[in-house]
Design an enzyme around this catalytic site. Structure first.
Site, PDB file in Angstrom:
ATOM      1  N   LYS A 132       0.844  -1.212   0.000  1.00  0.00           N
ATOM      2  CA  LYS A 132       0.000   0.000   0.000  1.00  0.00           C
ATOM      3  C   LYS A 132       0.875   1.256   0.000  1.00  0.00           C
ATOM      4  CE  LYS A 132      -1.580   1.563   4.162  1.00  0.00           C
ATOM      5  NZ  LYS A 132      -1.259   2.963   4.440  1.00  0.00           N
ATOM      6  N   ASN A 133       1.868   1.289   0.893  1.00  0.00           N
ATOM      7  CA  ASN A 133       2.637   2.518   1.053  1.00  0.00           C
ATOM      8  C   ASN A 133       3.621   2.762  -0.089  1.00  0.00           C
ATOM      9  OD1 ASN A 133       1.214   3.018   3.331  1.00  0.00           O
ATOM     10  ND2 ASN A 133       2.860   2.541   4.777  1.00  0.00           N
ATOM     11  N   ARG A 171      -4.511  10.654   4.610  1.00  0.00           N
ATOM     12  CA  ARG A 171      -3.434  11.609   4.762  1.00  0.00           C
ATOM     13  C   ARG A 171      -2.401  11.501   3.640  1.00  0.00           C
ATOM     14  NH1 ARG A 171       0.881  12.482   6.693  1.00  0.00           N
ATOM     15  NH2 ARG A 171       1.239  14.425   7.773  1.00  0.00           N
ATOM     16  N   CYS A 223      -3.876  12.736  13.047  1.00  0.00           N
ATOM     17  CA  CYS A 223      -4.659  11.504  13.015  1.00  0.00           C
ATOM     18  C   CYS A 223      -4.419  10.758  14.319  1.00  0.00           C
ATOM     19  CB  CYS A 223      -4.304  10.652  11.792  1.00  0.00           C
ATOM     20  SG  CYS A 223      -2.637  10.042  11.852  1.00  0.00           S
ATOM     21  N   ARG A 255       1.509  14.598  12.940  1.00  0.00           N
ATOM     22  CA  ARG A 255       1.914  14.358  11.560  1.00  0.00           C
ATOM     23  C   ARG A 255       1.963  15.624  10.691  1.00  0.00           C
ATOM     24  NH1 ARG A 255      -0.549   8.919   9.316  1.00  0.00           N
ATOM     25  NH2 ARG A 255       1.416   8.926   8.192  1.00  0.00           N
ATOM     26  N   PRO A 256       2.889  16.541  10.999  1.00  0.00           N
ATOM     27  CA  PRO A 256       3.014  17.768  10.199  1.00  0.00           C
ATOM     28  C   PRO A 256       3.614  17.489   8.813  1.00  0.00           C
ATOM     29  CG  PRO A 256       4.768  17.643  11.836  1.00  0.00           C
ATOM     30  CD  PRO A 256       3.871  16.460  12.076  1.00  0.00           C
ATOM     31  N   ASP A 313       5.636  20.074   7.387  1.00  0.00           N
ATOM     32  CA  ASP A 313       6.560  21.209   7.223  1.00  0.00           C
ATOM     33  C   ASP A 313       7.800  20.848   6.402  1.00  0.00           C
ATOM     34  OD1 ASP A 313       6.946  19.566   9.600  1.00  0.00           O
ATOM     35  OD2 ASP A 313       8.646  20.855  10.081  1.00  0.00           O
ATOM     36  N   ASP A 341       5.432   0.862  11.973  1.00  0.00           N
ATOM     37  CA  ASP A 341       4.191   0.223  11.519  1.00  0.00           C
ATOM     38  C   ASP A 341       4.045  -1.225  11.995  1.00  0.00           C
ATOM     39  OD1 ASP A 341       3.514   2.569  10.297  1.00  0.00           O
ATOM     40  OD2 ASP A 341       4.116   1.949   8.283  1.00  0.00           O
ATOM     41  N   ILE A 359       9.268   7.263  16.384  1.00  0.00           N
ATOM     42  CA  ILE A 359       8.786   7.966  15.178  1.00  0.00           C
ATOM     43  C   ILE A 359       7.513   8.744  15.507  1.00  0.00           C
ATOM     44  CG2 ILE A 359       8.113   7.713  12.742  1.00  0.00           C
ATOM     45  CD1 ILE A 359      10.901   6.655  13.203  1.00  0.00           C
ATOM     46  N   ARG A 378      -8.366  -0.391   5.645  1.00  0.00           N
ATOM     47  CA  ARG A 378      -7.556   0.603   4.934  1.00  0.00           C
ATOM     48  C   ARG A 378      -6.245  -0.004   4.449  1.00  0.00           C
ATOM     49  NH1 ARG A 378      -5.657   4.692   8.511  1.00  0.00           N
ATOM     50  NH2 ARG A 378      -4.379   5.002   6.681  1.00  0.00           N
TER      51      ARG A 378
END
Ligand code: EPU
Length: 426
Positions: A22-23, A93, A117, A122-123, A125, A308, A330, A400
């Site tokens: 997925k990622n 996201r 979330c 989870r910025p 920037d 994860d 993380i 998901r």
């Protein structure tokens, strides 16, 4: 909202094929926005996040044709709309990974700012800092990021942050830099296999990229990119979850389409606690025949232990012999599963971003609530090991990222039933 009813206590046995990642698929699908011509992707998993990404790409003028065998054909036919709306971004996201490709190809992107979330703030920037370094002018308007650039110009960019490198930030900046003028060097780039897979897809499209997989990626800008064919890598997090499923049930599961070289840290920990992990032709067998031992785990950017898989390993260590320690580096707040695992009898003590796990002999089934994708997976794993019945509510989180997980686990001997749940029952 569906729930899973799990009858625990069965050992998993058999063979299962790991799906495409997925990622990896999400940024790769976004990168198709850079191409002049059709892109064909193989092994794109059937997941609600992928469905959202297809909807977003259609809105951005891409035709999307999905076959049941995981083949997805993408082709941009209309470049007028470059707005990723809040309605879509808030559902997923990872939609942020269209920002770099849109900016580079269309010189303009409007992407709703993703909110936080369940796993933390989870910025984005660092994504924006990287694109600004390439020459983009970035504004915020009505909750949207607006990025403009008549042309992007290659430069040296440091992409590190307080929590290490950024996976989707690297994907955005690397994708944008493929069409920049001159050479871009990304320092402190993410080394995750998903970034490498994206780089390989971009290279197949005509991009000039070297160093992917290391913290320094060099990109020589080209004038245009063409369509390409690409097979998405196997999902290392799905594989890691099935490895834990085998270990936590004292099972013996053979995984096909798995890349153990993407799972070195997790494999090392499994072996350290007594799980047998054997590599064979194109796959691996994971078996456990005794009570496992305690260990300590710290999540880190790749090749360190992946965040994860943190929740799934917490479920596993909650029945190991002795005290284990898990530290999350993380996403320091990624611990919503702690309270739910405790409902199953796990002995967990959280201190800041560390959890001490006092292993118990048995978990006991109970109703629990899924909160995010990987936390939900951990609850399903714990439920399979627990005595009696566990009901995991709100399993849309798990849909998901895991395709039909209950059917796949049942094919290995688990006893999981999906039930449609009414609001009244919640
Ligand atoms: N960060 C910043 N600023 C930024 C970007 C990130 O401070 O601009 C921080 C994050 O808050 C976090 C750390 O840097 O503390 C790493 O975040 P990263 O940007 O690497 O995360 P991501 O790219 O948004 C991807 C995966 C996540 C996975 C992380 C870390 C996708 C679609 N998502 O997210 O996957 O946890 O990398 O490996 O690739 C999941 O699949 O369950 C999942 C959450």
């Amino acid at each position: 909202m569906d729930s899973f009813v799990i009858e625990g206590g069965t050992r998993l046995r058999g063979t299962i094929r790991i799906n495409g990642s997925k990622n990896a698929a999400l940024p790769i699908m976004s990168a198709a926005l850079l191409a002049n011509g059709p892109c064909n992707l193989q092994d794109v998993p059937t997941l609600s996040d992928i469905q959202h990404q297809m909807t977003l790409l259609r809105e951005l003028g891409c035709t999307v044709d999905r076959q049941p065998d995981g083949h997805v054909k993408l082709e941009v036919t209309d470049e007028k709309n470059s707005h990723a709306r809040y309605d879509l971004v808030r559902k997923m996201r990872a939609s942020i990974c269209v920002l770099g490709p849109l900016l580079a190809k269309r010189k303009y992107a409007r992407v709703s700012m993703p909110g936080g979330c369940a796993i933390g703030d989870r910025p984005v920037d660092i994504h924006l800092r990287g694109l600004e370094a390439l020459g983009a002018v970035i504004d915020l308007d009505g909750g949207d990021i607006i990025a403009r650039a008549d042309k992007l110009v290659g430069t040296e960019i440091f992409l590190g942050g307080n929590f290490g490198s950024t996976v989707l930030g690297t994907a955005n900046v690397m994708s944008a830099a493929t069409l920049a003028q001159g050479t871009t060097i990304i320092e402190s780039a993410a080394c995750e296999p998903e970034v490498v897979d994206l780089a390989n897809f971009l290279i197949a499209m005509g991009a000039k990229i070297t160093g992917h997989g290391s913290p320094r990626i060099t990109i020589e800008g080209v004038k245009e990119l063409h369509g390409a064919n690409h097979q998405v890598i196997p999902d290392r997090i799905e594989a890691g979850t099935f490895m834990v499923a085998s270990a936590i049930t004292n099972g013996e599961v053979h995984l096909q389409n798995v890349r153990l070289d993407h799972l070195m840290a997790a494999t090392d920990k499994l072996r350290a606690i007594g799980v047998i992990v054997e590599k064979d032709n194109g796959g691996a067998t994971i078996a456990s025949i005794r009570r496992l031992e305690a260990t300590s785990i710290t999540t880190q950017p790749h090749p360190g232990f992946p965040t994860d898989l943190q929740a799934q390993f917490m479920a596993l260590l909650s029945i190991a012999d002795g005290n284990s320690v898990i530290t999350e580096k993380i996403y320091p707040d990624r611990f919503l599963h702690v309270a739910e695992l405790s409902r199953l009898g796990a002995q967990l003590h959280k201190e800041g971003s560390t959890v001490i796990i006092h292993g118990v002999k048995r978990l006991i089934g109970a109703p629990v609530m899924a909160s995010d994708l990987r936390a939900s997976a951990a609850l399903v794993l714990a439920g399979m090991a627990a005595k009696g019945t566990t009901t995991v509510m709100r399993v849309y989180h798990i849909d998901r990222g895991y395709e039909k997980i209950e059917l796949r686990l049942n094919s290995l001997g688990a006893n999981i039933t999906r039930k449609a749940q009414t609001e009244l029952e919640l």
